[in-house]
Design a protein around this motif. Structure first.
Motif, PDB file in Angstrom:
ATOM      1  N   SER A 173      -3.669   8.063 -10.010  1.00  0.00           N
ATOM      2  CA  SER A 173      -3.777   9.465  -9.577  1.00  0.00           C
ATOM      3  C   SER A 173      -3.665  10.454 -10.736  1.00  0.00           C
ATOM      4  O   SER A 173      -4.389  11.461 -10.762  1.00  0.00           O
ATOM      5  N   THR A 218      -4.330  17.076  -4.563  1.00  0.00           N
ATOM      6  CA  THR A 218      -4.493  16.411  -3.265  1.00  0.00           C
ATOM      7  C   THR A 218      -5.557  15.325  -3.332  1.00  0.00           C
ATOM      8  O   THR A 218      -5.349  14.198  -2.854  1.00  0.00           O
ATOM      9  N   LYS A 219      -6.702  15.618  -3.935  1.00  0.00           N
ATOM     10  CA  LYS A 219      -7.761  14.622  -4.048  1.00  0.00           C
ATOM     11  C   LYS A 219      -7.332  13.462  -4.944  1.00  0.00           C
ATOM     12  O   LYS A 219      -7.645  12.295  -4.663  1.00  0.00           O
ATOM     13  N   SER A 220      -6.612  13.771  -6.009  1.00  0.00           N
ATOM     14  CA  SER A 220      -6.135  12.715  -6.899  1.00  0.00           C
ATOM     15  C   SER A 220      -5.205  11.777  -6.143  1.00  0.00           C
ATOM     16  O   SER A 220      -5.278  10.547  -6.298  1.00  0.00           O
ATOM     17  N   PHE A 221      -4.329  12.343  -5.311  1.00  0.00           N
ATOM     18  CA  PHE A 221      -3.422  11.523  -4.512  1.00  0.00           C
ATOM     19  C   PHE A 221      -4.198  10.672  -3.510  1.00  0.00           C
ATOM     20  O   PHE A 221      -3.935   9.470  -3.367  1.00  0.00           O
ATOM     21  N   LEU A 222      -5.144  11.296  -2.816  1.00  0.00           N
ATOM     22  CA  LEU A 222      -5.899  10.566  -1.790  1.00  0.00           C
ATOM     23  C   LEU A 222      -6.690   9.417  -2.389  1.00  0.00           C
ATOM     24  O   LEU A 222      -6.705   8.311  -1.843  1.00  0.00           O
ATOM     25  N   TYR A 223      -7.334   9.661  -3.527  1.00  0.00           N
ATOM     26  CA  TYR A 223      -8.071   8.587  -4.189  1.00  0.00           C
ATOM     27  C   TYR A 223      -7.118   7.513  -4.696  1.00  0.00           C
ATOM     28  O   TYR A 223      -7.397   6.311  -4.619  1.00  0.00           O
ATOM     29  N   ALA A 273       0.924   4.439  -2.564  1.00  0.00           N
ATOM     30  CA  ALA A 273       0.860   5.848  -2.154  1.00  0.00           C
ATOM     31  C   ALA A 273       2.018   6.642  -2.745  1.00  0.00           C
ATOM     32  O   ALA A 273       1.839   7.789  -3.192  1.00  0.00           O
ATOM     33  N   TRP A 322       0.839  -1.208   0.000  1.00  0.00           N
ATOM     34  CA  TRP A 322       0.000   0.000   0.000  1.00  0.00           C
ATOM     35  C   TRP A 322       0.873   1.256   0.000  1.00  0.00           C
ATOM     36  O   TRP A 322       0.587   2.234  -0.689  1.00  0.00           O
ATOM     37  N   GLN A 352      -4.054   6.600  -3.576  1.00  0.00           N
ATOM     38  CA  GLN A 352      -3.516   5.736  -2.521  1.00  0.00           C
ATOM     39  C   GLN A 352      -4.605   4.894  -1.877  1.00  0.00           C
ATOM     40  O   GLN A 352      -4.348   3.774  -1.436  1.00  0.00           O
ATOM     41  N   ALA A 353      -5.832   5.415  -1.848  1.00  0.00           N
ATOM     42  CA  ALA A 353      -6.941   4.667  -1.240  1.00  0.00           C
ATOM     43  C   ALA A 353      -7.253   3.402  -2.018  1.00  0.00           C
ATOM     44  O   ALA A 353      -7.752   2.427  -1.453  1.00  0.00           O
ATOM     45  N   ALA A 396       1.732   9.736  -5.384  1.00  0.00           N
ATOM     46  CA  ALA A 396       2.300  11.049  -5.064  1.00  0.00           C
ATOM     47  C   ALA A 396       2.949  11.721  -6.268  1.00  0.00           C
ATOM     48  O   ALA A 396       3.205  12.934  -6.247  1.00  0.00           O
TER      49      ALA A 396
END
Length: 272
Positions: free
Chosen positions: A177, A188-193, A26, A22, A195-196, A30
Motif C-alpha cells: 500500500s 483509500t485506493k492504496s489501502f484497497l489495492y 489488510a 487476509w 488488502q485486495a 492500513a
C-alpha cells in the motif's frame, strides 16, 4: 477454538485460516493512512522477515509432513517430495513469465507478457503472485490435518502455518500500500489495492484443501508443491529486493530473515 475447528470440513478450516491471513494483510495495508513513505531499511527488514517465515514454513510445515505422508503411502519419499517441490517452482516460474506484473525493487522491473495495464495494477499483481503459494500452504496444511492420526495436534500445526503467514502478511500489506501511495494513488485506493492482494489466499487455500482431501495420494505432492512455490518466491524476489541497496544497510534484510525463521520455527514446534 480447536474443538470448533475440528468440527469444520477441511476447506472450511482453510477458509478460516486464510481469512485471518487476509485480515493481517489488510491491517498492514492500513498503515498507509499513517505513513506516506517507508524507510528503505524498514522495507528490507520486512522483506527479510517474510523470507524467513516462508523458508521455515516450507520445511517445518510442508516438506517434513510431505516426507512422512509419502512414507505412509508406501512411496519413495525423496522422489515424491523432489517432484512436488520442483513442480511448485516450475508453476511459479511459468506464472512469473506469463502474468504481467512489476517488481517492488528500486528499478520496478516489469515481467510477464506485454501489457498496457497501469503500473499500480502491475504492482498489485506482483504481490498477488506471492500470495498464491501462501494460501495453498495453509489449505494443504489443513487438508493434511484431516488425514492425520492425531487431528487435534495436526490442526494446531496448521494453525501455526496460518499464524506465521499472517504475521509476515502484516508488513507485506504495508509493503504494497505505501509504494502505491508513492505512485500517486489516494490513501483509500492504496489501502484497497493493498488488502485486495491478499484475497487470492482464501481461494488458493480452499482449492488446496479440497484437492488433498478428495485425492489423498496427492497430499505429499501438494505439500511439497506449496513448499517449492514458496521457496521460488523467496529466492527469486524477496531476498534480492531485500538486498537491493547500494550501501552497507543490506544486513537489515539478513536480520529480518533470521527473525522470521526463528519465529516460524518456534510457532511450528510449539504448536505442532
Amino acid at each position: 477454538m480447536i474443538g470448533w475447528l475440528l468440527n469444520l470440513a477441511a476447506w472450511q478450516q482453510a477458509l478460516v485460516g486464510t481469512l485471518f491471513t487476509w485480515g493481517m494483510t489488510a491491517l498492514g495495508a492500513a498503515l498507509v493512512f499513517f505513513f506516506k513513505n517507508i524507510n528503505r531499511n524498514v522495507l528490507n527488514l520486512m522483506l527479510g522477515f517474510a523470507s524467513g517465515v516462508m523458508i521455515a514454513a516450507s520445511f517445518w510445515s510442508l516438506l517434513d509432513p510431505a516426507i512422512e505422508a509419502a512414507e505412509e503411502n508406501g512411496s519413495i519419499p525423496w522422489l515424491v517430495v523432489s517432484l512436488g517441490f520442483g513442480l511448485g517452482g516450475l508453476f511459479l516460474y511459468i506464472a512469473d513469465k506469463t502474468i504481467p506484473h512489476m517488481h517492488f525493487g528500486p528499478n520496478k522491473e516489469k515481467e510477464g507478457l506485454p501489457s498496457h495495464l497501469k503500473r499500480t495494477i502491475l504492482l498489485v499483481f506482483s504481490i498477488t503472485l506471492h500470495n498464491i503459494p501462501e494460501g495453498l500452504a495453509v489449505g494443504v496444511a489443513f487438508g493434511a490435518a484431516n488425514e492425520a492420526a492425531n487431528p487435534a495436534a495436526a490442526v494446531l500445526a496448521a494453525i501455526s502455518v496460518s499464524l506465521g503467514i499472517g504475521i509476515q502478511n502484516f508488513p507485506e500489506g504495508a509493503a504494497v500500500s505505501i509504494p502505491l501511495r508513492q505512485e500517486g494513488l489516494s490513501r483509500t485506493k492504496s489501502f484497497l489495492y493493498g488488502q485486495a492482494s491478499g484475497l487470492v489466499e482464501p481461494i488458493a487455500a480452499v482449492i488446496g484443501a479440497i484437492l488433498v482431501t478428495s485425492v489423498q495420494p496427492l497430499l505429499p505432492y501438494a505439500l511439497s508443491f506449496a513448499a517449492g512455490a514458496m521457496i521460488y518466491v523467496v529466492v527469486e524476489e524477496l531476498i534480492p529486493e531485500a538486498q537491493a541497496t547500494t550501501d552497507s544497510k543490506h544486513h537489515f534484510g539478513v536480520f529480518g530473515a533470521m527473525a522470521g525463521f526463528i519465529i516460524m520455527m518456534i510457532l511450528d514446534v510449539a504448536l505442532g
